[in-house]
Write a protein that holds these residues in place. Structure first.
Motif, PDB file in Angstrom:
ATOM      1  N   TYR B  32     -19.010  16.324  27.315  1.00 14.32           N
ATOM      2  CA  TYR B  32     -19.748  17.854  26.690  1.00 14.32           C
ATOM      3  C   TYR B  32     -19.386  18.039  25.891  1.00 14.32           C
ATOM      4  O   TYR B  32     -17.605  17.844  25.650  1.00 14.32           O
ATOM      5  N   TYR B  36     -17.801  24.952  16.873  1.00 15.69           N
ATOM      6  CA  TYR B  36     -17.045  26.154  16.540  1.00 15.69           C
ATOM      7  C   TYR B  36     -16.748  26.746  15.070  1.00 15.69           C
ATOM      8  O   TYR B  36     -16.779  24.990  14.491  1.00 15.69           O
ATOM      9  N   GLN B  38     -14.682  28.305  12.678  1.00 19.81           N
ATOM     10  CA  GLN B  38     -13.539  29.936  12.033  1.00 19.81           C
ATOM     11  C   GLN B  38     -13.067  29.578  11.052  1.00 19.81           C
ATOM     12  O   GLN B  38     -13.245  28.624  10.044  1.00 19.81           O
ATOM     13  N   GLY B  41      -8.851  33.599   9.008  1.00 18.95           N
ATOM     14  CA  GLY B  41      -7.928  35.235   9.495  1.00 18.95           C
ATOM     15  C   GLY B  41      -8.542  35.278  11.187  1.00 18.95           C
ATOM     16  O   GLY B  41      -7.850  36.189  11.826  1.00 18.95           O
ATOM     17  N   LYS B  42      -9.405  34.061  11.656  1.00 16.38           N
ATOM     18  CA  LYS B  42     -10.342  34.782  12.868  1.00 16.38           C
ATOM     19  C   LYS B  42     -10.416  33.680  13.663  1.00 16.38           C
ATOM     20  O   LYS B  42      -9.739  32.100  13.441  1.00 16.38           O
ATOM     21  N   GLY B  43     -10.371  33.472  15.119  1.00 18.58           N
ATOM     22  CA  GLY B  43     -10.410  32.575  15.907  1.00 18.58           C
ATOM     23  C   GLY B  43     -11.936  32.117  16.159  1.00 18.58           C
ATOM     24  O   GLY B  43     -12.162  32.171  15.406  1.00 18.58           O
ATOM     25  N   PRO B  44     -11.464  31.168  16.638  1.00 21.73           N
ATOM     26  CA  PRO B  44     -12.944  29.349  16.664  1.00 21.73           C
ATOM     27  C   PRO B  44     -14.255  31.158  16.951  1.00 21.73           C
ATOM     28  O   PRO B  44     -13.352  31.412  17.754  1.00 21.73           O
ATOM     29  N   PHE B  46     -17.855  30.506  19.158  1.00 22.47           N
ATOM     30  CA  PHE B  46     -18.841  29.342  19.709  1.00 22.47           C
ATOM     31  C   PHE B  46     -20.156  28.999  18.971  1.00 22.47           C
ATOM     32  O   PHE B  46     -20.292  30.010  18.541  1.00 22.47           O
ATOM     33  N   ARG B  51     -24.957  18.449  26.092  1.00 18.70           N
ATOM     34  CA  ARG B  51     -24.089  17.811  27.220  1.00 18.70           C
ATOM     35  C   ARG B  51     -24.436  16.628  27.208  1.00 18.70           C
ATOM     36  O   ARG B  51     -25.101  16.497  26.023  1.00 18.70           O
ATOM     37  N   PHE B  89     -15.463  22.741  13.328  1.00 21.37           N
ATOM     38  CA  PHE B  89     -14.440  21.677  14.205  1.00 21.37           C
ATOM     39  C   PHE B  89     -15.254  21.414  15.917  1.00 21.37           C
ATOM     40  O   PHE B  89     -16.045  22.059  16.047  1.00 21.37           O
ATOM     41  N   ILE B  93     -15.051  17.191  25.762  1.00 19.37           N
ATOM     42  CA  ILE B  93     -14.521  17.984  26.941  1.00 19.37           C
ATOM     43  C   ILE B  93     -15.204  16.569  28.034  1.00 19.37           C
ATOM     44  O   ILE B  93     -16.569  16.042  28.213  1.00 19.37           O
ATOM     45  N   PRO B 100      -9.848  19.734  26.927  1.00 16.06           N
ATOM     46  CA  PRO B 100     -10.793  19.911  25.774  1.00 16.06           C
ATOM     47  C   PRO B 100      -9.932  19.585  24.682  1.00 16.06           C
ATOM     48  O   PRO B 100      -8.308  19.871  24.084  1.00 16.06           O
ATOM     49  N   PHE B 102     -10.093  18.726  20.780  1.00 14.54           N
ATOM     50  CA  PHE B 102     -10.708  19.396  19.583  1.00 14.54           C
ATOM     51  C   PHE B 102     -10.445  18.638  18.063  1.00 14.54           C
ATOM     52  O   PHE B 102      -9.457  17.832  17.998  1.00 14.54           O
ATOM     53  N   GLY B 103     -11.565  18.421  17.039  1.00 16.31           N
ATOM     54  CA  GLY B 103     -11.524  17.619  16.166  1.00 16.31           C
ATOM     55  C   GLY B 103     -10.389  18.087  15.102  1.00 16.31           C
ATOM     56  O   GLY B 103     -10.406  19.336  15.506  1.00 16.31           O
ATOM     57  N   ARG B 104      -9.711  17.406  14.340  1.00 17.25           N
ATOM     58  CA  ARG B 104      -9.583  18.507  13.407  1.00 17.25           C
ATOM     59  C   ARG B 104      -9.977  19.316  11.811  1.00 17.25           C
ATOM     60  O   ARG B 104      -9.253  19.954  11.843  1.00 17.25           O
TER      61      ARG B 104
END
Lengths: 114, 112
Positions: B32, B36, B38, B41-44, B46, B51, B89, B93, B100, B102-104
């Motif tokens: 999976y 994302y 980002q 100043g904010k969260g990631p 979706f 799949r 990024f 999973i 999960p 995460f990539g950089r």
């Protein structure tokens, strides 16, 4: 509005002084998790919870604790913060039993430990 | 926040161009994948997921391609807009895992 709320947004503390970062979601999600984000390293999972009273370690759990007494809340506890825990922290939640569905992230908490 | 974009690969495009952001994943057992976005100043946030039994999935202005042979994931953004400027990024999973990876990330800069 569906959201994940973290508090505080910014925190400066001293080494060894216990702190708690709160996280609350209003979507009745079962899965919640905490991440830290550091330059050049990306997001790394600290702890996760699949449901009330069910928590488990992520990739970088050392120095952190969590609890899940209620479905909506998942606080992150640093019993004795150290400077290497200076980071940007995110709480996230998602439907279902795991992260394999759309995750909603909070706005982040920027923690500085001096 | 502003420090998230440091040390990241950067893609600069002109408004209206198509953007392609790439991600190499590490675990051949991952089944999976998620992209994302980002903003500073904010969260990631979706964007789109896929799949491992699929090789392409389309959303609104975005397409994700999965090449399991070379463990490569890409995000295509059509008609890129200044509001698309952000760090993007991928995450992978593995089946049965709750953690999960995460990539950089890649910093996308869209010039008006």
């Amino acid at each position: 509005e569906a959201q994940v709320t973290q508090n505080p947004r910014y925190l400066i503390t001293v080494t060894g002084k216990k702190l708690t970062v709160t996280c609350s979601q209003n979507m009745n999600h079962e899965y919640m998790s905490w991440y830290r984000q550091d330059p050049g390293l990306g997001l790394r999972q600290i702890y996760y919870s699949m449901n009330v009273e069910v928590t488990d370690k992520g990739d970088v759990p050392e120095g952190y604790k969590v609890s899940r007494k209620e479905k909506r809340n998942f606080p992150l506890i640093l019993e004795s913060p150290s400077p290497n825990q200076t980071s940007l922290y995110f709480c996230a939640s998602s439907q279902g039993q795991g992260p394999s569905t759309e995750a909603f992230f909070g706005q982040g908490t920027r923690l500085t430990v001096v | 926040g502003e420090s998230v974009g440091l040390h990241l690969p950067t893609l600069s495009v002109q408004e209206g161009d198509n953007s392609i952001i790439n991600c190499a994943y590490s675990n051949s057992a991952s089944d999976y994948f998620i992209w994302y976005k980002q903003e500073s100043g904010k969260g990631p946030q979706f964007i789109i997921d896929i799949r491992s039994n699929m090789d392409k999935r389309q959303g609104q202005r975005v397409t994700v391609l999965l090449n399991k042979t070379v463990k490569h994931l890409s995000l295509q953004i059509a008609a890129t807009q200044p509001g698309d400027s952000a760090v993007y990024f991928c995450a992978e999973i593995s089946g049965g895992s709750y953690i999960p990876t995460f990539g950089r990330g890649t910093s996308l800069i869209v010039h008006p």
